[in-house]
Design an enzyme around this catalytic site. Structure first.
Site, mmCIF file in Angstrom:
data_model
loop_
_atom_site.group_PDB
_atom_site.id
_atom_site.type_symbol
_atom_site.label_atom_id
_atom_site.label_comp_id
_atom_site.label_asym_id
_atom_site.label_seq_id
_atom_site.Cartn_x
_atom_site.Cartn_y
_atom_site.Cartn_z
ATOM 1 N N ARG A 57 8.243 -19.202 -4.789
ATOM 2 C CA ARG A 57 8.155 -17.839 -5.541
ATOM 3 C C ARG A 57 8.468 -17.757 -7.279
ATOM 4 N NH1 ARG A 57 12.358 -14.717 -7.596
ATOM 5 N NH2 ARG A 57 13.512 -16.073 -6.096
ATOM 6 N N TYR A 109 -8.396 3.527 -7.359
ATOM 7 C CA TYR A 109 -8.224 3.614 -5.833
ATOM 8 C C TYR A 109 -7.039 4.493 -5.857
ATOM 9 C CZ TYR A 109 -6.168 0.823 -2.013
ATOM 10 O OH TYR A 109 -5.514 0.565 -0.549
ATOM 11 N N ASP A 181 -10.179 -2.684 -13.160
ATOM 12 C CA ASP A 181 -10.424 -3.544 -11.571
ATOM 13 C C ASP A 181 -11.822 -3.435 -11.056
ATOM 14 O OD1 ASP A 181 -10.442 -3.338 -8.739
ATOM 15 O OD2 ASP A 181 -8.920 -1.867 -9.068
ATOM 16 N N LYS A 206 -10.700 -7.764 -0.431
ATOM 17 C CA LYS A 206 -11.342 -7.272 0.252
ATOM 18 C C LYS A 206 -12.957 -8.585 -0.249
ATOM 19 C CE LYS A 206 -9.586 -3.552 -0.070
ATOM 20 N NZ LYS A 206 -9.303 -2.770 -1.309
HETATM 21 C C1 LIG Z 1 -7.851 -1.537 -1.830
HETATM 22 C C2 LIG Z 1 -8.187 -1.989 -3.146
HETATM 23 C C3 LIG Z 1 -7.254 -1.835 -4.417
HETATM 24 C C4 LIG Z 1 -5.757 -1.889 -3.818
HETATM 25 O O1 LIG Z 1 -5.783 -3.551 -2.767
HETATM 26 P P1 LIG Z 1 -4.547 -4.056 -1.853
HETATM 27 O O2 LIG Z 1 -4.745 -5.318 -1.906
HETATM 28 O O3 LIG Z 1 -4.585 -3.018 -0.819
HETATM 29 O O4 LIG Z 1 -3.383 -4.123 -2.705
HETATM 30 C C5 LIG Z 1 -7.164 -2.186 -5.349
HETATM 31 N N1 LIG Z 1 -8.282 -0.948 -6.118
HETATM 32 C C6 LIG Z 1 -9.399 -1.299 -6.155
HETATM 33 C C7 LIG Z 1 -10.175 -0.942 -6.228
HETATM 34 C C8 LIG Z 1 -9.577 -1.484 -4.197
HETATM 35 O O5 LIG Z 1 -10.723 -0.820 -3.311
#
Ligand SMILES: *Cc1c(COP(=O)(O)O)cnc(C)c1O
Length: 391
Positions: A57, A109, A181, A206
């Site tokens: 952890r 998001y 991001d 993703k």
């Molecule tokens: C999906 C997504 C997130 C969140 O990610 P998770 O893995 O679902 O928590 C954040 N930013 C973007 C641009 C995303 O497409």
């Protein structure tokens, strides 16, 4: 890492652990805890005199450490932290560095908007959500004090492109960090740290994961900024499972070939659909007449695998087109081997009022496509038959 130069080589080799049996890749160490030959040896690790495995952890697990070494190299960062989701990475980032304020620029998001717009203010944290057309207000907002300026570029679903270098200068001028991001662009197409950003966030769910079969996140940046984040991650319990870490490493080995193929297919789809009588607009940064194209061409090495169509007509006619697609799967998420389609109004922006969607430029007739690894011709044929059949 001295020997590894190109990103493809990095993806394959960086961070991999050579174990005693000669496995070419890091094994999965599922242990929750690790043993020591003596109390002194244990104290060396506990008190930070020696790197070592201790407790999973905490992130002190060889598989997770190995993943983090690879993640850091992807974004040319000093260090990286792996998380059990993209939102875990974002929430740890904001709790650590955003306590003096968080500013989100542009559309983001849905989870980010909920966290920053509703939940952080419940903790007494000042937050601001500014859209791209409110850029002129950004300086005044930063003057009011902020720990983190956060943006996606390109954004979801409008593919709006922001000038990372310009935003970094502006944030630094007001004592804030710039966090980008980079989920949509991926490190193959965009390297925010090299453009002046302080931190990079990924939903590794993703493109980094790439097969719609793991949920994970990542944060990359300098050690001095990530060390305090690691404490929050530890006590919020946000590390990925070792199996997930190993799967993510497996996926990253093929990141460059996947994303380059997705770039090429998305460009072919965008070009093929431009001018179709039922398509009002194709939003794709690679199209020369797209508003953000020149900036994207300057700061990106490729234009990505995401594109958005705006059809003629409202929600119902658009849903009929979506429902006729056979190769695309109707689903949120993105970045996998299979192409996905979603109307933002039904998923990513469903929770917003129609006024708020209008303010954000989210039309009922928008269709977001995540281009997978199928043949471009099959995707184009599928889209054409769905558009023509419902004309
Ligand atoms: C999906 C997504 C997130 C969140 O990610 P998770 O893995 O679902 O928590 C954040 N930013 C973007 C641009 C995303 O497409």
């Amino acid at each position: 890492m001295g020997l590894h130069r190109g990103l493809s080589t990095t993806c394959v080799h960086a961070g991999e652990l050579a174990d005693a049996h000669g496995a070419p890749h890091t094994p999965i160490y599922n242990s929750t805890t690790f043993g020591f030959p003596s109390t002194a040896a244990l104290l060396d690790v506990v008190e930070g005199r020696r790197d070592g495995s201790l407790y999973t952890r905490y992130g002190l697990n060889p598989t997770i450490k190995s993943l983090e070494a690879k993640l850091a190299c992807l974004e040319q960062a000093e260090t990286a932290l792996a998380f059990c989701s993209g939102m875990a990475a974002e929430s740890a980032l904001f709790l650590t560095h955003g306590r003096h304020g968080v500013v989100v620029l542009g559309d983001a998001y849905g989870g980010t908007l909920e966290l920053v717009g509703q939940q952080l203010p419940e903790l007494g944290i000042r937050t601001h959500l500014l859209l791209g057309d409110e850029l002129s207000r950004l300086e005044a907002v930063l003057q009011g004090g902020a720990g983190v300026l956060f943006c996606e570029t390109p954004t979801n679903p409008g593919l709006e492109v922001f000038d990372i270098r310009g935003l970094a200068d502006l944030a630094h001028g007001h004592g804030a960090l710039l966090a980008v991001d980079n989920t949509f662009a991926t490190p193959v197409n965009q390297q925010p740290l090299a453009l002046g950003a302080d931190l990079v966030v990924h939903s590794a769910t993703k493109y980094l994961g790439g097969h719609s079969d793991i949920t994970a996140g990542a944060l990359m940046g300098p050690r001095r900024l990530l060390e305090p984040v690691a404490l929050w991650r530890k006590n919020l319990g946000q590390v990925p499972a070792p199996e997930t870490a190993a799967l993510l490493m497996r996926s990253i080995r093929t990141l460059v070939v996947r994303v380059r193929q997705q770039n090429a297919t998305a460009a072919a789809v965008a070009q093929a659909l431009q001018g179709h009588p039922r398509v009002r607009r194709v939003l794709y940064p690679g199209l020369p007449d797209f508003p953000g194209h020149n900036l994207a061409a300057r700061q990106m090495a490729g234009f990505g695998g995401m594109l958005t169509l705006e059809l003629d007509g409202g929600f119902e006619p658009t849903a009929r087109v979506v429902d006729r697609l056979r190769v695309f799967t109707i689903a949120p998420s993105l970045g996998g081997a299979e192409s996905l389609v979603t109307q933002p109004v039904t998923t990513t922006h469903h929770g917003l009022s129609s006024e708020e969607r209008a303010r954000r430029g989210i039309a009922d007739s928008m269709v977001r496509l995540s281009i997978g690894l199928e043949d471009a011709e099959d995707l184009i044929t599928d889209l054409r038959q769905a558009l023509d059949a419902t004309a």
